[in-house]
Design a protein around this motif. Structure first.
Motif, mmCIF file in Angstrom:
data_model
loop_
_atom_site.group_PDB
_atom_site.id
_atom_site.type_symbol
_atom_site.label_atom_id
_atom_site.label_comp_id
_atom_site.label_asym_id
_atom_site.label_seq_id
_atom_site.Cartn_x
_atom_site.Cartn_y
_atom_site.Cartn_z
ATOM 1 N N GLY A 160 4.200 7.956 -18.700
ATOM 2 C CA GLY A 160 4.193 6.929 -17.659
ATOM 3 C C GLY A 160 3.003 5.993 -17.693
ATOM 4 N N THR A 161 3.225 4.816 -17.165
ATOM 5 C CA THR A 161 2.118 3.892 -16.957
ATOM 6 C C THR A 161 2.231 3.352 -15.538
ATOM 7 O OG1 THR A 161 3.501 2.138 -17.839
ATOM 8 C CG2 THR A 161 1.885 3.091 -19.342
ATOM 9 N N ARG A 162 1.140 2.826 -15.024
ATOM 10 C CA ARG A 162 1.184 2.277 -13.670
ATOM 11 C C ARG A 162 1.614 0.817 -13.701
ATOM 12 N NH1 ARG A 162 -5.248 1.954 -12.280
ATOM 13 N NH2 ARG A 162 -5.957 1.365 -14.356
ATOM 14 N N SER A 163 1.852 0.272 -12.538
ATOM 15 C CA SER A 163 2.215 -1.138 -12.425
ATOM 16 C C SER A 163 1.099 -2.002 -12.995
ATOM 17 C CB SER A 163 2.416 -1.494 -10.953
ATOM 18 O OG SER A 163 2.329 -2.900 -10.783
ATOM 19 N N ARG A 164 1.497 -3.065 -13.686
ATOM 20 C CA ARG A 164 0.464 -3.967 -14.206
ATOM 21 C C ARG A 164 -0.304 -4.649 -13.084
ATOM 22 N NH1 ARG A 164 2.959 -9.338 -14.827
ATOM 23 N NH2 ARG A 164 5.131 -9.167 -14.163
ATOM 24 N N PHE A 165 0.249 -4.553 -11.867
ATOM 25 C CA PHE A 165 -0.450 -5.171 -10.736
ATOM 26 C C PHE A 165 -1.518 -4.253 -10.139
ATOM 27 C CE2 PHE A 165 3.757 -7.113 -10.982
ATOM 28 C CZ PHE A 165 3.375 -8.448 -11.157
ATOM 29 N N THR A 166 -1.594 -3.019 -10.624
ATOM 30 C CA THR A 166 -2.631 -2.115 -10.096
ATOM 31 C C THR A 166 -3.645 -1.741 -11.170
ATOM 32 O OG1 THR A 166 -1.314 -0.138 -10.549
ATOM 33 C CG2 THR A 166 -1.063 -1.121 -8.371
ATOM 34 N N GLU A 167 -3.616 -2.480 -12.275
ATOM 35 C CA GLU A 167 -4.525 -2.119 -13.367
ATOM 36 C C GLU A 167 -5.991 -2.379 -13.036
ATOM 37 O OE1 GLU A 167 -2.830 -4.112 -16.712
ATOM 38 O OE2 GLU A 167 -1.279 -2.570 -16.936
ATOM 39 N N PRO B 278 -12.668 5.394 -7.799
ATOM 40 C CA PRO B 278 -12.542 4.253 -6.882
ATOM 41 C C PRO B 278 -12.060 4.711 -5.511
ATOM 42 C CG PRO B 278 -10.664 4.300 -8.376
ATOM 43 C CD PRO B 278 -11.561 5.448 -8.781
ATOM 44 N N LEU B 279 -12.925 5.393 -4.779
ATOM 45 C CA LEU B 279 -12.526 6.010 -3.500
ATOM 46 C C LEU B 279 -11.906 4.999 -2.539
ATOM 47 C CD1 LEU B 279 -15.666 8.231 -2.729
ATOM 48 C CD2 LEU B 279 -13.605 8.848 -4.005
ATOM 49 N N HIS B 280 -12.404 3.770 -2.565
ATOM 50 C CA HIS B 280 -11.958 2.755 -1.615
ATOM 51 C C HIS B 280 -10.552 2.254 -1.925
ATOM 52 C CE1 HIS B 280 -13.568 0.827 -5.090
ATOM 53 N NE2 HIS B 280 -13.174 -0.368 -4.703
ATOM 54 N N GLU B 281 -10.008 2.593 -3.104
ATOM 55 C CA GLU B 281 -8.669 2.116 -3.456
ATOM 56 C C GLU B 281 -7.650 3.243 -3.492
ATOM 57 O OE1 GLU B 281 -8.862 -1.612 -5.629
ATOM 58 O OE2 GLU B 281 -10.215 -0.516 -6.953
ATOM 59 N N LEU B 282 -8.074 4.454 -3.141
ATOM 60 C CA LEU B 282 -7.169 5.604 -3.214
ATOM 61 C C LEU B 282 -6.831 6.081 -1.817
ATOM 62 C CD1 LEU B 282 -8.907 7.530 -6.145
ATOM 63 C CD2 LEU B 282 -6.949 5.967 -6.267
ATOM 64 N N GLN B 283 -5.695 6.774 -1.701
ATOM 65 C CA GLN B 283 -5.270 7.347 -0.431
ATOM 66 C C GLN B 283 -4.963 8.826 -0.627
ATOM 67 O OE1 GLN B 283 -4.965 7.150 2.686
ATOM 68 N NE2 GLN B 283 -5.417 5.014 3.198
ATOM 69 N N GLY B 284 -4.680 9.523 0.466
ATOM 70 C CA GLY B 284 -4.360 10.933 0.371
ATOM 71 C C GLY B 284 -5.586 11.747 -0.024
ATOM 72 N N SER B 285 -5.367 12.897 -0.619
ATOM 73 C CA SER B 285 -6.489 13.778 -0.918
ATOM 74 C C SER B 285 -6.459 14.302 -2.346
ATOM 75 C CB SER B 285 -6.501 14.936 0.080
ATOM 76 O OG SER B 285 -5.224 15.553 0.107
ATOM 77 N N ILE B 286 -5.597 13.745 -3.193
ATOM 78 C CA ILE B 286 -5.539 14.132 -4.605
ATOM 79 C C ILE B 286 -5.935 12.918 -5.437
ATOM 80 C CG2 ILE B 286 -3.997 14.794 -6.500
ATOM 81 C CD1 ILE B 286 -4.308 17.097 -4.623
ATOM 82 N N THR B 287 -6.847 13.104 -6.352
ATOM 83 C CA THR B 287 -7.264 12.009 -7.231
ATOM 84 C C THR B 287 -6.426 12.061 -8.498
ATOM 85 O OG1 THR B 287 -9.503 12.400 -6.410
ATOM 86 C CG2 THR B 287 -9.285 10.924 -8.298
ATOM 87 N N PRO B 288 -5.810 10.934 -8.880
ATOM 88 C CA PRO B 288 -5.074 10.945 -10.154
ATOM 89 C C PRO B 288 -6.026 11.325 -11.300
ATOM 90 C CG PRO B 288 -4.797 8.849 -8.992
ATOM 91 C CD PRO B 288 -5.839 9.618 -8.252
ATOM 92 N N ASN B 289 -5.507 12.058 -12.282
ATOM 93 C CA ASN B 289 -6.388 12.547 -13.343
ATOM 94 C C ASN B 289 -7.133 11.430 -14.062
ATOM 95 O OD1 ASN B 289 -5.734 15.129 -12.721
ATOM 96 N ND2 ASN B 289 -4.172 15.334 -14.314
ATOM 97 N N SER B 290 -6.469 10.296 -14.241
ATOM 98 C CA SER B 290 -7.117 9.203 -14.969
ATOM 99 C C SER B 290 -8.204 8.521 -14.148
ATOM 100 C CB SER B 290 -6.070 8.175 -15.398
ATOM 101 O OG SER B 290 -5.147 7.976 -14.350
ATOM 102 N N LEU B 291 -8.314 8.864 -12.864
ATOM 103 C CA LEU B 291 -9.354 8.262 -12.023
ATOM 104 C C LEU B 291 -10.322 9.305 -11.474
ATOM 105 C CD1 LEU B 291 -7.102 5.671 -10.112
ATOM 106 C CD2 LEU B 291 -8.713 5.201 -11.968
#
Lengths: 184, 440
Positions: free
Chosen positions: B79-86, B108-121
């Motif tokens: 998978g890849t993320r939306s090109r609008f969130t790169e 990037p804490l200010h751009e994330l929600q919830g309590s799980i950090t994606p592995n790539s971040l």
């Protein structure tokens, strides 16, 4: 007591003892059942692998040397990042000076802060020089750390450092630490 | 909602009428009862992004967009993320030839929600770069004060029973710049981004130590990684036998190279450095090794010049991630104040938020699924009427530990060492809507 009753009791007993036997053999099976996939190995097979060099003197290689010898290695292999006099090129690379009792914020280095000389051997052998870690021989490590200790005024330049003499070095801040490992 | 909340609302009594919504104020300077979180519609909601005009105002008529009129891309293998969130990126320093592979990257804490950090971040900290380890060649050795020294292959380890747990991981040096005399002009990411949350799956370390057979005189494990620094840390045996795991998976996938592939130690609630990555050696002993990273570094010098060694648990802490440093509030109205809270000593029981620099506080809503030593997401609505404000959050954990103010933390610990900062973060909002890190 009527016959059927006795038979029933005997059956119950048999069932119970069967259950107990099953339970015992199950639990002994469970005990034997540490998964057991680790392959046995002996400490002698780990001699080239185990780099741990603690303050109690275990795990040090043969070899020896002095700060005079160490200066040659330091200038060639360390000075590019730590400067010729060990004063460092950035925050983490200063190796010399400082005083834990200074009036201003103390500068903490091998000389002023580290509680054990063993840590210097352990770290330089495993991690330095940062561009080619583990490329120094045992004698080269003794020599170059003798030079770092000499730059800090902790040994003189003719002191022969080896696995025995390193145990006798008193670091200036050796009583400066409190073990907090059991604090909750 | 509990009775307590009702009492609080009644006690404060302030009800502000604005358009058609009753916003019950629960603390000074615009904080609104958390139970309005779900009830608030867009009406009255302020915007952090550039002011978006309502469609009607802009004279637009909605039409079917182009992507609804042609088939999209195919499914694919990875998978890849939306090109609008790169633009959502970790933040890392430039490579330094004098510190090969050394450095960190911040979530990037200010751009994330919830309590799980994606592995790539997920944040990273490396002392000598990320090794490229072939799992077929990697070995884990357990030796020293054991009945039978053992060596395990990756394949062996995959066959052991595993557990999955959600935990935070925080670098001991996270937020360390806040010990400094002047507040740095930073973001939630640049100031606090060395913390992340993930689900970790692995083998309880006790299973493997038991298999080797711990000798009664053993008191410490000495853990070493297979990176170029052979990074080592000593951990007391009683802790190692408790909730420590040999982690093989992170958020469901094999642990990534930057996080220790093929395996790392994971010590819940404790400073990240002791969760040794690329784990290859565990040696049991009576005494710690006194590695460089538990003497020279990761030690806490007190004001009396004595230094605490092996200070493992991370403090009770929270940070508002939005609104946060360098953001701009574009319009007056209702905002969702949100952030993360965590404690190395338990779960998060309470988060309070202040909009007036700590003079009054209101309880934020905490997501209900909180577990021990994991990030907790909190939220509370706040009405900004264009005045200046200082936003703060204060966490309390299940042991009753309360996050201290910056002043009391720095007064107690001094700033000779800059590890284990967990003081209250203050974000000032000025009348122009600019948000900045301040000491308050």
């Amino acid at each position: 007591m009527s016959m059927p009753n006795i038979i029933e009791k005997r059956n119950k007993l048999v069932a119970l003892s069967l259950a107990i036997i099953a339970l015992i053999s199950f639990s002994s099976m469970m005990q034997a059942q540490t998964i057991g996939l680790g392959t046995p190995i002996s400490e002698s097979q780990l001699q080239g692998f185990d780099l741990i060099a603690p303050p109690n003197g275990s795990g040090y290689p043969d070899g020896s040397g002095t700060a005079v010898q160490g200066k040659v290695i330091f200038d060639r292999r360390c000075a590019a990042c730590h400067a010729m006099d060990g004063s460092g090129t950035s925050g983490n690379t200063r190796l010399v000076g400082g005083n834990m009792q200074s009036a201003e914020r103390p500068i903490r280095t091998v000389g002023s802060y580290w509680p054990h000389a063993s840590t210097l051997f352990d770290y330089v052998r495993r991690a330095m020089p940062a561009d080619a870690p583990k490329s120094l021989s045992g004698s080269e490590v003794y020599q170059v750390i003798a030079y770092v200790l000499f730059l800090n005024g902790i040994v003189d330049d003719s002191m022969v450092l080896n696995k025995d003499s390193i145990m006798d070095i008193d670091m200036p801040n050796k009583d400066g630490f409190i073990d907090s490992s059991q604090a909750l | 909602m509990s009775d307590k909340d009702l009492e609080k609302v009644a006690g404060n009594g302030l009800i502000n009428r604005r358009s058609d919504i009753d916003l019950e104020k629960v603390a000074g300077n615009g904080l609104i009862n958390r139970r309005h979180l779900l009830g608030l519609g867009l009406a009255g909601a302020g915007s952090l992004a550039s002011s978006s005009l309502l469609a009607a105002d802009a004279g637009l008529n909605l039409e079917i967009p182009g992507w609804s009129k042609q088939p999209g891309a195919n499914a694919n293998g990875y998978g890849t993320r939306s090109r609008f969130t790169e633009n959502i990126q970790r933040m890392s320093g430039a490579p330094n030839p004098l510190y090969p592979g050394g450095g960190a990257s911040r979530s990037p804490l200010h751009e994330l929600q919830g309590s799980i950090t994606p592995n790539s971040l997920h944040f990273e900290r490396h002392h000598a770069g990320i090794p490229d380890i072939d799992p077929a060649q990697h070995k884990l050795v357990i030796h020293g004060l054991v009945r039978q020294p053992l060596v395990f292959s990756y394949e062996d380890l995959l066959r052991y029973p595993m557990v999955s747990k959600i935990y935070f991981l925080e670098c001991s040096g996270n937020s360390g710049s806040l010990f400094g005399p002047n507040p740095a002009d930073g973001t939630a990411q640049s100031l606090h981004g060395l913390v992340s949350g993930a689900e970790w799956t692995g083998i309880p370390l006790s299973t493997l130590l038991d298999e080797a057979g711990v000798e009664p005189e053993a008191r410490w494990i000495n853990a070493v990684g297979a990176d170029a620094a052979s990074m080592g840390r000593s951990i007391p045996l009683n802790r190692a036998m408790d909730d420590v795991m040999l982690a093989l998976y992170q958020n469901g996938e094999p642990v990534r190279p930057a996080q220790g592939y093929p395996m790392r130690l994971f010590v819940p609630g404790c400073e990240g450095n002791i969760s040794v990555k690329w784990l290859t050696q565990i040696k049991l002993s009576t005494e710690p090794t006194h590695f460089r990273d538990e003497t020279s570094k990761y030690t806490d010098t007190r004001l009396d010049r004595k230094s605490l060694q092996f200070t493992f648990p991370m403090g009770t802490k929270s940070v508002i991630t939005s609104p946060s440093g360098k953001m701009k509030l574009e319009r007056q109205g209702v905002y969702q104040v949100t952030g993360i809270a965590w404690s190395g000593r338990g779960s998060i029981r309470r988060v309070e938020v202040s909009a007036d620099g700590g003079r009054s506080w209101a309880d934020a809503m905490i997501e209900s699924h909180q577990s021990e030593k994991a990030l907790a997401r909190f939220r509370i609505p706040w009405q900004w009427n264009g005045g200046s404000a200082v936003l703060q959050s204060r966490a309390t954990d299940s042991q009753g530990n309360v996050q201290p103010s910056r002043t009391s933390l720095v007064t107690e610990k001094g700033n000779i060492s800059t590890y284990h900062y967990h003081g209250i973060q203050s974000w000032a909002v000025n009348t122009a809507g600019d948000v900045a890190n301040v000491y308050a």
